[in-house]
Design a protein around this motif. Structure first.
Motif, PDB file in Angstrom:
ATOM      1  N   SER A 165       0.832  -1.205   0.000  1.00 28.45           N
ATOM      2  CA  SER A 165       0.000   0.000   0.000  1.00 28.45           C
ATOM      3  C   SER A 165       0.870   1.259   0.000  1.00 28.45           C
ATOM      4  CB  SER A 165      -0.913   0.013   1.227  1.00 28.45           C
ATOM      5  OG  SER A 165      -1.759  -1.105   1.244  1.00 28.45           O
ATOM      6  N   PRO A 166       0.516   2.246  -0.829  1.00 32.18           N
ATOM      7  CA  PRO A 166       1.260   3.511  -0.790  1.00 32.18           C
ATOM      8  C   PRO A 166       0.871   4.310   0.448  1.00 32.18           C
ATOM      9  CG  PRO A 166      -0.575   3.683  -2.310  1.00 32.18           C
ATOM     10  CD  PRO A 166      -0.566   2.262  -1.835  1.00 32.18           C
ATOM     11  N   TYR A 211      -5.468  -2.468   8.301  1.00 35.93           N
ATOM     12  CA  TYR A 211      -4.208  -1.728   8.248  1.00 35.93           C
ATOM     13  C   TYR A 211      -3.622  -1.668   9.658  1.00 35.93           C
ATOM     14  CZ  TYR A 211      -6.751  -0.111   4.116  1.00 35.93           C
ATOM     15  OH  TYR A 211      -7.494  -0.051   2.957  1.00 35.93           O
ATOM     16  N   THR A 212      -2.382  -2.113   9.799  1.00 39.79           N
ATOM     17  CA  THR A 212      -1.690  -2.037  11.087  1.00 39.79           C
ATOM     18  C   THR A 212      -0.500  -1.097  10.953  1.00 39.79           C
ATOM     19  OG1 THR A 212      -2.367  -4.264  11.737  1.00 39.79           O
ATOM     20  CG2 THR A 212      -0.466  -3.323  12.868  1.00 39.79           C
ATOM     21  N   TRP A 213      -0.585   0.021  11.672  1.00 44.80           N
ATOM     22  CA  TRP A 213       0.456   1.034  11.639  1.00 44.80           C
ATOM     23  C   TRP A 213       1.372   0.839  12.838  1.00 44.80           C
ATOM     24  CZ3 TRP A 213       0.363   4.211   7.409  1.00 44.80           C
ATOM     25  CH2 TRP A 213      -0.854   4.298   6.707  1.00 44.80           C
ATOM     26  N   THR A 257      14.914   8.648  16.863  1.00 41.94           N
ATOM     27  CA  THR A 257      14.756   8.382  15.436  1.00 41.94           C
ATOM     28  C   THR A 257      13.965   7.088  15.275  1.00 41.94           C
ATOM     29  OG1 THR A 257      16.828   9.508  14.897  1.00 41.94           O
ATOM     30  CG2 THR A 257      15.961   7.987  13.263  1.00 41.94           C
ATOM     31  N   TYR A 258      12.931   7.113  14.452  1.00 45.22           N
ATOM     32  CA  TYR A 258      12.020   5.978  14.337  1.00 45.22           C
ATOM     33  C   TYR A 258      11.691   5.709  12.871  1.00 45.22           C
ATOM     34  CZ  TYR A 258      11.360   7.503  19.167  1.00 45.22           C
ATOM     35  OH  TYR A 258      11.569   7.900  20.456  1.00 45.22           O
ATOM     36  N   THR A 259      11.438   4.432  12.551  1.00 47.03           N
ATOM     37  CA  THR A 259      11.033   4.047  11.190  1.00 47.03           C
ATOM     38  C   THR A 259       9.638   3.429  11.253  1.00 47.03           C
ATOM     39  OG1 THR A 259      13.326   3.625  10.539  1.00 47.03           O
ATOM     40  CG2 THR A 259      11.593   2.691   9.150  1.00 47.03           C
ATOM     41  N   PRO A 260       8.600   4.174  10.868  1.00 48.23           N
ATOM     42  CA  PRO A 260       7.238   3.621  10.870  1.00 48.23           C
ATOM     43  C   PRO A 260       7.046   2.628   9.713  1.00 48.23           C
ATOM     44  CG  PRO A 260       7.244   6.034  10.859  1.00 48.23           C
ATOM     45  CD  PRO A 260       8.621   5.586  10.496  1.00 48.23           C
ATOM     46  N   THR A 261       6.129   1.707   9.876  1.00 48.86           N
ATOM     47  CA  THR A 261       5.762   0.763   8.822  1.00 48.86           C
ATOM     48  C   THR A 261       4.248   0.578   8.809  1.00 48.86           C
ATOM     49  OG1 THR A 261       6.016  -1.170  10.266  1.00 48.86           O
ATOM     50  CG2 THR A 261       7.936  -0.508   8.948  1.00 48.86           C
ATOM     51  N   LEU A 262       3.756   0.151   7.666  1.00 43.92           N
ATOM     52  CA  LEU A 262       2.342  -0.213   7.518  1.00 43.92           C
ATOM     53  C   LEU A 262       2.258  -1.651   7.033  1.00 43.92           C
ATOM     54  CD1 LEU A 262      -0.733   0.159   7.168  1.00 43.92           C
ATOM     55  CD2 LEU A 262      -0.253   1.098   4.888  1.00 43.92           C
ATOM     56  N   THR A 263       1.522  -2.475   7.745  1.00 38.44           N
ATOM     57  CA  THR A 263       1.227  -3.838   7.299  1.00 38.44           C
ATOM     58  C   THR A 263      -0.234  -3.888   6.860  1.00 38.44           C
ATOM     59  OG1 THR A 263       2.860  -4.818   8.787  1.00 38.44           O
ATOM     60  CG2 THR A 263       1.128  -6.271   7.946  1.00 38.44           C
ATOM     61  N   THR A 286      -0.533 -10.564   3.307  1.00 37.24           N
ATOM     62  CA  THR A 286      -0.117  -9.286   3.876  1.00 37.24           C
ATOM     63  C   THR A 286       1.025  -8.693   3.067  1.00 37.24           C
ATOM     64  OG1 THR A 286       1.436 -10.337   5.413  1.00 37.24           O
ATOM     65  CG2 THR A 286      -0.800  -9.914   6.222  1.00 37.24           C
ATOM     66  N   THR A 287       1.116  -7.369   3.089  1.00 37.97           N
ATOM     67  CA  THR A 287       2.259  -6.648   2.548  1.00 37.97           C
ATOM     68  C   THR A 287       2.730  -5.644   3.586  1.00 37.97           C
ATOM     69  OG1 THR A 287       0.831  -4.975   1.517  1.00 37.97           O
ATOM     70  CG2 THR A 287       1.470  -6.877   0.153  1.00 37.97           C
ATOM     71  N   THR A 288       3.991  -5.243   3.483  1.00 33.80           N
ATOM     72  CA  THR A 288       4.547  -4.272   4.425  1.00 33.80           C
ATOM     73  C   THR A 288       5.158  -3.111   3.665  1.00 33.80           C
ATOM     74  OG1 THR A 288       5.014  -5.990   6.066  1.00 33.80           O
ATOM     75  CG2 THR A 288       6.196  -3.905   6.293  1.00 33.80           C
TER      76      THR A 288
END
Length: 317
Positions: A165-166, A211-213, A257-263, A286-288
């Motif tokens: 997902s964009p 959607y899991t943020w 400093t953090y790196t967010p992701t979406l699954t 699922t996609t990440t």
């Protein structure tokens, strides 16, 4: 059986075997009420079972079983037109040319643009090293591929190259302030993937449903909606929620400093070529999506002994 063959040989091996036999159906018993069942008098369960058994035998013998695999290399399956209509014993042009006077058995009509599968035949030999095969014997009549294909499984679904997902972050600047944080949203657009099942074309439709943020600091939010942009011109007042309804975000409380992701979790359905009914896939994929890394800074307000972290609604915040 199809799953074991797929795991051993991969998609290329399955398609290669399907090219050789393309369809394997079996002579099935009558239904419990004494009437023929399934397709053309064949029970669907027996059709699928013999398909899988013939496919596995063929792949073992013709895609690497060799002389050391005696049980598998004693039998071979093949498709071929059924001829000699007037003869009680079915014969095929795989053995010899069909007599002109008898012609061919009429094939089934499978739908616009869908080719039928010719009758299935089997032949045996005495030993794995023998070059002499017995004549082809009849297994089952010509049939439509959509009537004998196994279902498209969740395992098949997860092998598809689904596009993650964009994600649109707000603000786009990777340098954020404590207490203000990050707003994110994505899309709910489905995506179609043309593919094949044992060589037969179909289309798989994947639809995002959850959607899991993960905001990278141990905070996670799961929604069934893709979120919305933070509204332009929105005035925040003391006592209001941090974010308006429908907006997904996270006010980072600590520097770092953090790196967010979406699954994204996808549900699927598939449409066989030449048919009009979408069939559900029993399972999800699922996609990440990895977002740009963000750095959280602190901002101190002037003229007051306060900062925007402890008092995000204070002067200058």
């Amino acid at each position: 059986m199809r799953e074991r063959a797929w795991d051993t040989l991969g998609r290329a091996g399955v398609i290669a075997a399907a090219t050789l036999l393309t369809c394997c159906v079996g002579v099935a018993p009558a239904a419990s009420d004494g009437k023929p069942g399934g397709v053309d008098g064949y029970l669907q369960d027996d059709v699928a079972q013999v398909w899988n058994e013939a496919a596995e035998d063929t792949m073992r013998s013709d895609l690497g079983g060799g002389a050391n695999d005696g049980a598998a290399s004693l039998v071979q399956y093949q498709r071929g037109r059924q001829c000699n209509v007037g003869n009680a014993t079915p014969i095929t042009e795989l053995t010899a040319p069909c007599p002109d006077a008898d012609g061919y058995v009429d094939p089934p009509l499978c739908g616009d643009g869908v080719a039928h599968l010719e009758a299935l035949w089997r032949r045996n030999r005495d030993a794995p090293t023998s070059i002499s095969w017995e004549p082809w014997t009849f297994v089952a009549p010509a049939i439509c591929p959509q009537d004998v294909l196994p279902e498209f499984t969740a395992e098949d679904f997860r092998r598809l190259p689904l596009t993650p997902s964009p994600v649109t972050p707000q603000p786009p600047n990777p340098h954020l302030l404590t207490g203000l944080g990050l707003v994110v949203h994505t899309t709910a657009d489905p995506q179609d993937h043309p593919t094949t099942l044992l060589g037969f074309p179909l289309t798989v439709r994947a639809t995002p449903t959850e959607y899991t943020w993960d905001f990278g600091d141990g905070t996670r939010t799961t929604t069934t909606h893709p979120g919305t942009p933070y509204p332009t011109g929105h005035d925040h007042h003391p006592g209001d929620p941090v974010y308006p309804h429908g907006v997904i975000g996270h006010p980072y409380p600590h520097l770092g400093t953090y790196t967010p992701t979406l699954t994204t979790t996808w549900t699927g359905q598939y449409l066989l070529a030449g048919t009009t009914d979408w069939r559900p896939i029993d399972g999800t994929a699922t996609t990440t999506t990895a977002l740009p890394t963000v750095t959280i800074h602190d901002a101190t307000s002037h003229l007051v002994a306060d900062n925007c972290h402890t008092n995000p609604h204070g002067p200058g915040c």
